[in-house]
Design a protein around this motif. Structure first.
Motif, mmCIF file in Angstrom:
data_model
loop_
_atom_site.group_PDB
_atom_site.id
_atom_site.type_symbol
_atom_site.label_atom_id
_atom_site.label_comp_id
_atom_site.label_asym_id
_atom_site.label_seq_id
_atom_site.Cartn_x
_atom_site.Cartn_y
_atom_site.Cartn_z
ATOM 1 N N ASP A 36 18.358 36.860 -4.335
ATOM 2 C CA ASP A 36 17.072 37.509 -4.052
ATOM 3 C C ASP A 36 17.109 39.010 -4.301
ATOM 4 O OD1 ASP A 36 15.985 35.041 -3.198
ATOM 5 O OD2 ASP A 36 16.927 35.303 -1.238
ATOM 6 N N ALA A 37 18.084 39.468 -5.081
ATOM 7 C CA ALA A 37 18.228 40.907 -5.309
ATOM 8 C C ALA A 37 18.417 41.215 -6.791
ATOM 9 C CB ALA A 37 19.401 41.456 -4.506
ATOM 10 N N LEU A 38 18.112 42.455 -7.159
ATOM 11 C CA LEU A 38 18.382 42.994 -8.482
ATOM 12 C C LEU A 38 19.139 44.301 -8.331
ATOM 13 C CD1 LEU A 38 14.888 42.529 -10.227
ATOM 14 C CD2 LEU A 38 16.914 41.064 -10.480
ATOM 15 N N ARG A 39 20.099 44.512 -9.216
ATOM 16 C CA ARG A 39 20.811 45.791 -9.238
ATOM 17 C C ARG A 39 20.234 46.629 -10.371
ATOM 18 N NH1 ARG A 39 26.695 45.686 -11.444
ATOM 19 N NH2 ARG A 39 25.477 46.068 -13.320
ATOM 20 N N ILE A 40 19.836 47.861 -10.031
ATOM 21 C CA ILE A 40 19.150 48.722 -10.989
ATOM 22 C C ILE A 40 19.918 50.027 -11.144
ATOM 23 C CG2 ILE A 40 17.005 49.904 -11.543
ATOM 24 C CD1 ILE A 40 15.555 47.862 -9.753
ATOM 25 N N THR A 41 20.333 50.321 -12.363
ATOM 26 C CA THR A 41 21.098 51.533 -12.655
ATOM 27 C C THR A 41 20.194 52.760 -12.682
ATOM 28 O OG1 THR A 41 22.574 50.210 -14.049
ATOM 29 C CG2 THR A 41 22.675 52.599 -14.319
ATOM 30 N N VAL A 42 20.703 53.875 -12.217
ATOM 31 C CA VAL A 42 20.002 55.153 -12.364
ATOM 32 C C VAL A 42 19.985 55.513 -13.848
ATOM 33 C CG1 VAL A 42 20.091 57.623 -11.877
ATOM 34 C CG2 VAL A 42 20.647 55.966 -10.076
ATOM 35 N N GLY A 43 18.795 55.772 -14.370
ATOM 36 C CA GLY A 43 18.659 56.131 -15.777
ATOM 37 C C GLY A 43 18.227 57.571 -15.955
ATOM 38 N N LYS A 44 17.696 57.857 -17.125
ATOM 39 C CA LYS A 44 17.124 59.169 -17.375
ATOM 40 C C LYS A 44 15.835 59.305 -16.556
ATOM 41 C CE LYS A 44 18.876 59.295 -22.125
ATOM 42 N NZ LYS A 44 18.511 59.322 -23.558
ATOM 43 N N GLU A 45 15.367 60.531 -16.381
ATOM 44 C CA GLU A 45 14.177 60.756 -15.561
ATOM 45 C C GLU A 45 13.010 59.880 -16.006
ATOM 46 O OE1 GLU A 45 10.975 64.252 -14.294
ATOM 47 O OE2 GLU A 45 12.842 64.809 -15.333
ATOM 48 N N ALA A 46 12.741 59.844 -17.296
ATOM 49 C CA ALA A 46 11.598 59.075 -17.787
ATOM 50 C C ALA A 46 11.761 57.590 -17.484
ATOM 51 C CB ALA A 46 11.431 59.292 -19.294
#
Length: 362
Positions: free
Chosen positions: A337-347
């Protein structure tokens, strides 16, 4: 008839890396593999390019130049370092060197998937200790380990949860384990952490001969494509690993780029500052949508979705992919029930929040 492999090999599910493509979408934002949003050090790029003129030469089998560079920057002895093709190789070498069939291996409940692979490759038994609040529970690890565990793997901070335990807790764990148990501290994300009670484990590994710390160039240094990592431990442990690794396991361009990258403190600082800003942004903005976000000290966030039809993690994953935002499902970790989301560029970070806002509001 196919030749049968060793018992247990066909039970292994190969590691599946984060997706890189969104069908039908040109130039999607890849936020699935915890890569450095700023790329890598330009000094590392230059060193890599310079090494191209020597590709006909074998690399230094001991990666001496790289170990010396690491030793200078970390203030440690190069003889206590072993290098590998990513910290994953160091973890696998530990399994090859220390695990016998039937041995017990312990990890935390949501530990990095490679630990399971290491255990299964050695026909060892893997035991997962329950976590508390998506954080390693030292008491549970101690109870699971007992007196007969060969290796305990602790990712600190942990992937995919992004949580950490204090230096005091790591030391309490080590003190409670028998001296016949090897404690492996996987500190792949250590450079992103600025908490006062945190330590990478390097000090503990310097003090004891039953601890090894693994580190990587894939995250803060942005050299994931080169597959470069290292381990730090007692001379006895390093000697063992040198006996089981390949003679030229780190290639020449990786050695040169790694030596340049670890000396580029300015790039590391900029990367850490970028991450600190945007990991907080993602947590606050996504949390504001009514979704639970596990507090993270890494360069990613773990986002939990409801089981309501149309709003599940799988639904969100599909919606984001259609919109050119590639994230990571973590069902193989026991987190369907989860997703891992990487920090990207500001946009990319702002685009992600806008997409999740639309998803939750539709």
């Amino acid at each position: 008839m196919a030749i049968e492999p060793r018992a247990g090999i066909l039970d292994i599910q190969p590691y599946k890396p984060g997706a890189a493509d969104a069908p039908g979408v040109a130039n999607p934002a890849k936020l699935s593999s915890n890569e450095n949003a700023l790329g890598c050090s330009l000094k590392a790029v230059k060193a890599f390019e310079t090494a191209a003129s020597r590709l006909h030469r074998y690399p230094d089998g001991g990666a001496s130049r790289l170990r010396d560079a690491i030793a200078r920057e970390e203030g440690i002895d190069a003889d206590h370092i072993v290098c590998g093709t990513g910290s994953d190789e160091i973890l696998q070498l530990l399994g090859r060197a220390y695990l016998n069939p039937g041995d017990k291996v312990v990890q935390s409940q949501y530990g990095f998937l490679v630990y399971r692979l290491v255990a299964m490759q050695s026909c060892a038994r893997l035991v997962s200790a329950p976590e508390r609040g998506y954080t390693t529970d030292v008491d549970a690890v101690i109870a699971a380990a007992g007196d007969d565990t060969r290796i305990v793997f602790i990712a600190n901070p942990n992937n995919p949860t992004g949580t950490y335990i204090s230096d005091a807790e790591i030391r309490r764990l080590r003190d409670a384990l028998p001296p016949t148990t090897l404690l492996v501290i996987d500190a792949a994300y250590t450079e992103f952490v600025d908490a006062e009670d945190y330590d990478s484990g390097m000090a503990l590994a310097r003090e004891r001969d039953d601890v090894i710390v693994t580190r990587t160039f894939s995250k803060i240094h942005g050299l994931a494509g080169l597959r470069l990592g290292w381990g730090y431990g007692s001379k006895a442990i390093i000697d063992v690993l040198n006996r089981v690794r390949g003679p030229f396991n780190v290639n020449l361009p990786a050695i040169e780029a790694g030596a340049a990258a670890i000396a580029d403190r300015d790039f590391m600082q900029r990367s850490a500052q970028h991450n600190a800003t945007w990991v907080d942004f993602l947590r606050q903005q996504i949390g504001g949508l009514g979704l639970e976000v596990t507090p993270s000290v890494c360069n990613f966030v773990l986002v939990h979705f409801p089981q309501t039809a149309g709003k599940t993690a799988a639904d969100a994953d599909a919606f984001l992919t259609r919109n050119g935002l590639i994230v990571r499902g973590v069902a193989p970790y026991g987190l369907p029930d989860a997703l891992r989301i990487t920090v990207g560029k500001e946009a990319d970070n702002r685009r992600l929040v806008d997409a999740l806002t639309e998803f939750m509001g539709q």
